[in-house]
Design a protein around this motif. Structure first.
Motif, PDB file in Angstrom:
ATOM      1  N   GLU A 225      -7.587  -2.929  12.040  1.00 52.06           N
ATOM      2  CA  GLU A 225      -7.176  -3.187  11.012  1.00 52.06           C
ATOM      3  C   GLU A 225      -6.743  -2.174   9.906  1.00 52.06           C
ATOM      4  OE1 GLU A 225      -8.353  -7.959  11.275  1.00 52.06           O
ATOM      5  OE2 GLU A 225      -9.599  -6.739  10.367  1.00 52.06           O
ATOM      6  N   ALA A 226      -8.067  -1.434   9.700  1.00 50.98           N
ATOM      7  CA  ALA A 226      -8.072  -0.235   8.585  1.00 50.98           C
ATOM      8  C   ALA A 226      -7.093   0.584   9.168  1.00 50.98           C
ATOM      9  CB  ALA A 226      -9.179   0.010   8.461  1.00 50.98           C
ATOM     10  N   ARG A 227      -6.786   1.076  10.460  1.00 52.76           N
ATOM     11  CA  ARG A 227      -5.967   1.975  10.985  1.00 52.76           C
ATOM     12  C   ARG A 227      -4.461   1.667  10.546  1.00 52.76           C
ATOM     13  NH1 ARG A 227      -6.355   4.345  17.130  1.00 52.76           N
ATOM     14  NH2 ARG A 227      -5.016   6.077  16.848  1.00 52.76           N
ATOM     15  N   ALA A 228      -4.274   0.422  10.604  1.00 52.43           N
ATOM     16  CA  ALA A 228      -2.884   0.105  10.383  1.00 52.43           C
ATOM     17  C   ALA A 228      -2.880  -0.226   9.094  1.00 52.43           C
ATOM     18  CB  ALA A 228      -2.532  -1.612  11.133  1.00 52.43           C
ATOM     19  N   TYR A 229      -3.588  -0.874   8.237  1.00 49.67           N
ATOM     20  CA  TYR A 229      -3.470  -0.996   6.688  1.00 49.67           C
ATOM     21  C   TYR A 229      -3.241   0.257   6.028  1.00 49.67           C
ATOM     22  CZ  TYR A 229      -4.392  -1.948   2.077  1.00 49.67           C
ATOM     23  OH  TYR A 229      -4.323  -1.994   0.572  1.00 49.67           O
ATOM     24  N   HIS A 230      -4.109   1.463   6.283  1.00 52.68           N
ATOM     25  CA  HIS A 230      -3.804   2.744   5.604  1.00 52.68           C
ATOM     26  C   HIS A 230      -2.605   3.822   6.234  1.00 52.68           C
ATOM     27  CE1 HIS A 230      -7.373   2.089   2.782  1.00 52.68           C
ATOM     28  NE2 HIS A 230      -7.988   1.832   3.736  1.00 52.68           N
ATOM     29  N   SER A 231      -2.287   3.308   7.338  1.00 53.17           N
ATOM     30  CA  SER A 231      -1.213   4.300   7.957  1.00 53.17           C
ATOM     31  C   SER A 231      -0.265   4.561   7.094  1.00 53.17           C
ATOM     32  CB  SER A 231      -0.893   3.469   9.344  1.00 53.17           C
ATOM     33  OG  SER A 231      -0.085   4.636   9.985  1.00 53.17           O
TER      34      SER A 231
ATOM     35  N   ILE B 271     -13.637   4.614   9.548  1.00 52.86           N
ATOM     36  CA  ILE B 271     -13.082   4.897  10.986  1.00 52.86           C
ATOM     37  C   ILE B 271     -11.664   4.684  11.131  1.00 52.86           C
ATOM     38  CG2 ILE B 271     -13.359   4.201  13.345  1.00 52.86           C
ATOM     39  CD1 ILE B 271     -16.381   3.294  12.904  1.00 52.86           C
ATOM     40  N   GLY B 272     -11.157   3.527  10.576  1.00 52.34           N
ATOM     41  CA  GLY B 272      -9.908   3.362  10.539  1.00 52.34           C
ATOM     42  C   GLY B 272      -8.943   4.494   9.998  1.00 52.34           C
TER      43      GLY B 272
END
Length: 213
Positions: free
Chosen positions: A43-49, A75-76
């Motif tokens: 979720e963090a990867r998608a949010y900060h992308s 990690i994201g």
């Protein structure tokens, strides 16, 4: 426009012996002091992308995430920076016991991220905490402090909870602040980036320079 300004400054100041890197900076999704609404790494990867991609496309050489308070979000961010083709720096904030606001010890968080990402972060930082909050954690003879490359500390020795309730800015003691950083240098062999966070100004930065010269 902000990135354009940084590129102009680099063009004016960079030299053969003084390269200038432009860091695109971002913060946590929520309150930097409290890990509420915790995301998974995915979720963090998608949010900060989106923000990381925008910073990379605007010409940021690297990504720095500040005041991160739990490992999954970090990690994201690492994965999202990799997706954008940029190295990244993860900067954690800690409580007065040297642990993340999530309760995870700082060394464990660094080991977790390095283990899952192949040590992808260029280095780690600590910010938004006073040096005395994490000095003891660094002095236990463990290896993980070698991954710390930067510190941007608070002027105040107050806890995050106390700072949230404070009605006046606590500027601490600049001279003492400089000496705190002199001790940190002895504990952090890879420390290269030093500066100030909450409550600091030019006096604190000058004190760091004088103590660490």
């Amino acid at each position: 426009r902000a990135m354009d300004l940084l590129h102009d400054i680099r063009a004016e100041t960079e030299g053969p012996l003084s390269p200038v890197l432009i860091s695109g900076q971002l913060g946590p999704r929520g309150d930097g002091y409290q890990p509420a609404n915790v995301m998974s790494a995915t979720e963090a990867r998608a949010y900060h992308s989106a923000q990381i991609t925008s910073l990379a496309e605007a010409g940021a050489d690297m990504i720095t995430a500040l005041t991160i308070n739990y490992s999954a979000e970090a990690i994201g961010i690492v994965y999202a920076a990799g997706d954008a083709g940029r190295p990244c720096v993860i900067s954690f904030t800690v409580e007065t016991d040297g642990a993340l606001p999530s309760g995870q010890p700082l060394g464990e968080a660094i080991a977790e991220i390095d283990g899952l990402t192949g040590a992808a972060p260029a280095y780690y930082m600590i910010n938004c905490a006073h040096p005395t909050h994490f000095e003891a954690a660094l002095a236990r003879g463990e290896d993980w402090p070698r991954r710390i490359g930067g510190v941007r500390a608070n002027a105040s020795k107050m806890s995050h909870a106390e700072l949230d309730e404070a009605e006046e800015l606590d500027e601490g003691n600049p001279a003492e602040f400089g000496e705190d950083h002199r001790r940190l240098r002895a504990l952090l062999p890879e420390l290269k980036v030093m500066g100030g966070c909450c409550g600091t100004d030019h006096r604190h930065v000058e004190a760091i320079c004088m103590a660490c010269a």
